[in-house]
Motif scaffolding. Structure first.
Motif, short mmCIF file in Angstrom:
data_model
loop_
_atom_site.label_atom_id
_atom_site.label_comp_id
_atom_site.label_asym_id
_atom_site.label_seq_id
_atom_site.Cartn_x
_atom_site.Cartn_y
_atom_site.Cartn_z
N LEU A 176 0.84 -1.19 0.00
CA LEU A 176 0.00 0.00 0.00
C LEU A 176 0.88 1.24 0.00
O LEU A 176 1.79 1.36 0.81
N SER A 177 0.59 2.17 -0.91
CA SER A 177 1.25 3.48 -0.85
C SER A 177 0.26 4.48 -0.29
O SER A 177 -0.94 4.42 -0.61
N THR A 178 0.76 5.38 0.54
CA THR A 178 -0.14 6.36 1.14
C THR A 178 0.37 7.77 0.86
O THR A 178 1.58 8.00 0.85
N ASN A 180 -1.58 11.94 -0.12
CA ASN A 180 -2.48 12.72 -0.98
C ASN A 180 -1.80 13.17 -2.26
O ASN A 180 -2.45 13.48 -3.25
N GLU A 181 -0.46 13.23 -2.19
CA GLU A 181 0.29 13.80 -3.33
C GLU A 181 0.54 12.79 -4.44
O GLU A 181 1.09 13.14 -5.48
N LEU A 182 0.18 11.53 -4.26
CA LEU A 182 0.63 10.50 -5.19
C LEU A 182 -0.32 10.32 -6.38
O LEU A 182 -1.52 10.14 -6.22
N ALA A 183 0.26 10.38 -7.57
CA ALA A 183 -0.48 10.05 -8.80
C ALA A 183 0.03 8.70 -9.26
O ALA A 183 1.24 8.52 -9.42
N GLN A 193 1.18 17.18 -7.40
CA GLN A 193 1.30 15.72 -7.26
C GLN A 193 2.68 15.24 -7.70
O GLN A 193 3.36 15.89 -8.47
N ILE A 194 3.07 14.07 -7.18
CA ILE A 194 4.29 13.40 -7.64
C ILE A 194 3.93 11.97 -8.04
O ILE A 194 2.93 11.43 -7.57
N PRO A 195 4.76 11.38 -8.91
CA PRO A 195 4.44 10.01 -9.31
C PRO A 195 4.64 9.03 -8.16
O PRO A 195 5.52 9.21 -7.32
N ASN A 196 3.80 8.00 -8.12
CA ASN A 196 3.94 6.92 -7.13
C ASN A 196 5.09 6.01 -7.56
O ASN A 196 5.02 5.32 -8.55
N THR A 197 6.14 6.05 -6.80
CA THR A 197 7.32 5.21 -7.07
C THR A 197 7.29 3.93 -6.25
O THR A 197 7.57 2.83 -6.73
N ASN A 198 6.97 4.08 -4.96
CA ASN A 198 7.23 2.99 -4.01
C ASN A 198 6.44 1.71 -4.30
O ASN A 198 6.95 0.61 -4.10
N THR A 199 5.20 1.86 -4.77
CA THR A 199 4.43 0.65 -5.06
C THR A 199 5.22 -0.26 -5.99
O THR A 199 5.28 -1.47 -5.79
N SER A 242 3.99 2.17 2.67
CA SER A 242 5.08 3.14 2.72
C SER A 242 4.49 4.52 2.95
O SER A 242 3.36 4.79 2.57
N ALA A 243 5.30 5.38 3.60
CA ALA A 243 5.00 6.77 3.93
C ALA A 243 4.02 6.86 5.10
O ALA A 243 3.46 5.86 5.55
N GLY A 244 3.91 8.10 5.60
CA GLY A 244 2.96 8.36 6.68
C GLY A 244 3.32 7.74 8.02
O GLY A 244 2.43 7.47 8.83
N VAL A 245 4.61 7.47 8.26
CA VAL A 245 4.98 6.88 9.55
C VAL A 245 5.83 7.82 10.41
O VAL A 245 6.36 7.41 11.43
N PRO A 291 9.21 3.94 5.60
CA PRO A 291 9.20 5.38 5.33
C PRO A 291 8.84 5.67 3.86
O PRO A 291 8.88 4.79 3.02
N GLY A 292 8.51 6.93 3.58
CA GLY A 292 7.97 7.27 2.27
C GLY A 292 8.99 7.60 1.20
O GLY A 292 8.77 7.37 0.02
N ASN A 293 10.12 8.16 1.62
CA ASN A 293 11.10 8.51 0.60
C ASN A 293 11.56 7.25 -0.12
O ASN A 293 11.86 6.24 0.52
N PRO A 294 11.58 7.29 -1.45
CA PRO A 294 11.83 6.06 -2.20
C PRO A 294 13.08 5.30 -1.79
O PRO A 294 13.06 4.07 -1.70
P1 AMP Z 1 5.88 10.92 4.31
O1 AMP Z 1 6.58 9.99 5.25
O2 AMP Z 1 4.48 10.56 4.05
O3 AMP Z 1 6.05 12.33 4.76
O4 AMP Z 1 6.66 10.79 2.93
C1 AMP Z 1 8.02 11.17 2.83
C2 AMP Z 1 8.35 11.60 1.42
O5 AMP Z 1 8.21 10.49 0.56
C3 AMP Z 1 7.44 12.67 0.87
O6 AMP Z 1 8.22 13.56 0.13
C4 AMP Z 1 6.49 11.91 -0.02
O7 AMP Z 1 5.96 12.69 -1.05
C5 AMP Z 1 7.38 10.82 -0.54
N1 AMP Z 1 6.61 9.64 -0.91
C6 AMP Z 1 5.71 8.99 -0.13
N2 AMP Z 1 5.18 7.94 -0.75
C7 AMP Z 1 5.74 7.90 -1.98
C8 AMP Z 1 5.60 7.03 -3.09
N3 AMP Z 1 4.74 6.01 -3.05
N4 AMP Z 1 6.33 7.29 -4.18
C9 AMP Z 1 7.19 8.33 -4.21
N5 AMP Z 1 7.38 9.17 -3.19
C10 AMP Z 1 6.66 8.97 -2.08
#
Ligand code: AMP
Ligand code: MG
Length: 400
Positions: A176-178, A180-183, A193-199, A242-245, A291-294
């Motif tokens: 699961l990717s989390t 609001n910014e992910l396309a 928006q930024i592209p969804n990489t992590n999935t 990933s992300a949001g932790v 964590p969210g950063n790729p």
């Molecule tokens: P966060 O922990 O949610 O603050 O995310 C940390 C950073 O990772 C932010 O810059 C997010 O935009 C980026 N990020 C989170 N999820 C993804 C994803 N699936 N693909 C690319 N970047 C992401």
């Protein structure tokens, strides 16, 4: 804050090995063997020649000795008779050695005329003979449970007559990717928006670790939305988000996991990149909040999720290979966390050298693309050229 070793131990202590299934031997490539393999065959089954030449009695051989050729044996046939004193038999690679013979003279070492061969020298007993059972004996335990099946093991299984083999089930990993910014892939990122990489990088890492990835798509930063996706992953063996932790207002993954019924066991680990990593259990299922950063997501996957998936798959060896390389340029790791820094390895004068792949920001994915491994650098350390550094190997090494 936990050390990487403490966190890994806490994670692995809560990971169970998955069940087993029987699969065709070719489908077992890349899987983990779930049964020891004990040979019921002797390989080779009988002594045979490793060269095209003449089967002889070694005691008969010597310079200028002439032997009478009394027959011929090809691979796939049996010798029609034994070799007696003063005799030789024409033999081909893989053909059974005739009774009486104990060595082979290669054809390039004789002069053959009119049913006779003259030797240029003597041969030792057993020369050019592959002995019965020299590879595998009846009752040999040739493969252990927990072995990764690669091409050589597949060959051995076929040699021993195994059409099928018992392997551990592959872990099914919901991803699961989390944010609001992910396309997601297939949609053009809109404003902000930024592209969804992590999935995709995580699904690929799951595949590389022998698991089966299942995408849960992208959830927005809303508690109910994340919780609902997590609940949807009910047939997975592992849940990976990933992300949001972190500690921001929109970092809702931990709370959403708790709401979905997960018990969380750990959160922060002393490492760079990737300090915030959550691990918990949802029923019997391990749950990781990366964590969210790729790059942080990929590195924490490497250090924690991959060993967990290998353990679930029944693998005995969970750790990547590590080696030491000489730093080719300075490597700095300021701060109190251990660094896992992306390095490229270069073969120089037969030894491996390591240099950073560039800017080490945790969102710089290209420095991961260029990396052969991760240099493990202690906190507050400045490595200078020539220092030895430990490197976790992620790819095939450059040849010297
Ligand atoms: P966060 O922990 O949610 O603050 O995310 C940390 C950073 O990772 C932010 O810059 C997010 O935009 C980026 N990020 C989170 N999820 C993804 C994803 N699936 N693909 C690319 N970047 C992401
Ligand atoms: Mg976020």
């Amino acid at each position: 804050m936990l050390s990487v070793e403490e966190a890994l131990e806490a994670i692995l202590s809560r990971i169970d090995v998955l069940g087993t299934e029987r699969v065709d031997v070719m489908a077992s490539l890349g899987r983990t063997l779930a049964e020891p393999i004990v040979s019921h065959r002797q390989i080779p089954p009988w002594p045979n020649s490793s060269m095209d030449g003449y089967a002889v009695r070694a005691a008969d051989t010597g310079p200028d000795v002439v032997l009478r050729v009394v027959g011929r044996v090809e691979a796939g046939t049996l010798p029609a008779r034994a070799v007696e004193a003063g005799e030789a038999m024409r033999i081909f690679t893989g053909a059974p050695l005739p009774e009486g013979a104990d060595a082979v003279v290669p054809q390039e070492d004789v002069d053959a005329v009119d049913g006779r061969v003259s030797l240029r020298g003597g041969v030792d007993p057993a020369a050019y003979v592959r002995q019965a059972g020299e590879d595998v004996g009846v009752g040999d335990r040739v493969l252990e449970r927990g072995t990764l099946l690669t091409a050589a093991e597949i060959g051995l299984l076929a040699t021993l007559g195994h059409n099928q083999v018992s392997v551990h089930r592959r872990p099914r990993v919901a991803i699961l990717s989390t944010g609001n910014e992910l396309a997601d892939l297939g949609t053009e990122p809109g404003p902000g928006q930024i592209p969804n990489t992590n999935t995709y990088s995580l699904m690929a890492q799951v595949l590389e670790a022998g698991g089966v990835p299942i995408s849960l798509g992208v959830a927005p930063d809303r508690l109910e939305a994340i919780e609902e996706r997590v609940r949807r992953a009910c047939d997975a063996d592992v849940i990976l988000s990933s992300a949001g932790v972190s500690v921001g207002e929109l970092d809702l993954v931990r709370e959403a996991l708790t709401r979905a019924g997960a018990a969380l066991h750990l959160w922060k680990v002393s490492m760079r990149p990737g300090k915030p990593i959550t691990f918990g259990s949802l029923g019997a299922r391990p749950v990781f909040g990366l964590p969210g950063n790729p790059v942080s997501a990929m590195v924490t996957f490497e250090l924690f999720v991959r060993p967990a998936l290998l353990k679930m798959s029944g693998r005995r060896r969970l750790a990547r290979a590590r080696l030491r390389a000489r730093a080719l340029a300075p490597i700095a790791n300021p701060g109190s966390r251990r660094g896992y820094l992306r390095v490229r390895l270069e073969a120089i004068d037969g030894a491996l050298g390591a240099r950073l792949t560039g800017e080490q920001g945790s969102a710089i994915l290209r420095s991961m693309v260029a990396a052969d491994g991760l240099a493990v650098i202690p906190p507050d350390t400045s490595i200078v050229p020539g220092d030895s550094v430990e490197v976790i190997i992620l790819r095939e090494l450059p040849s010297p």
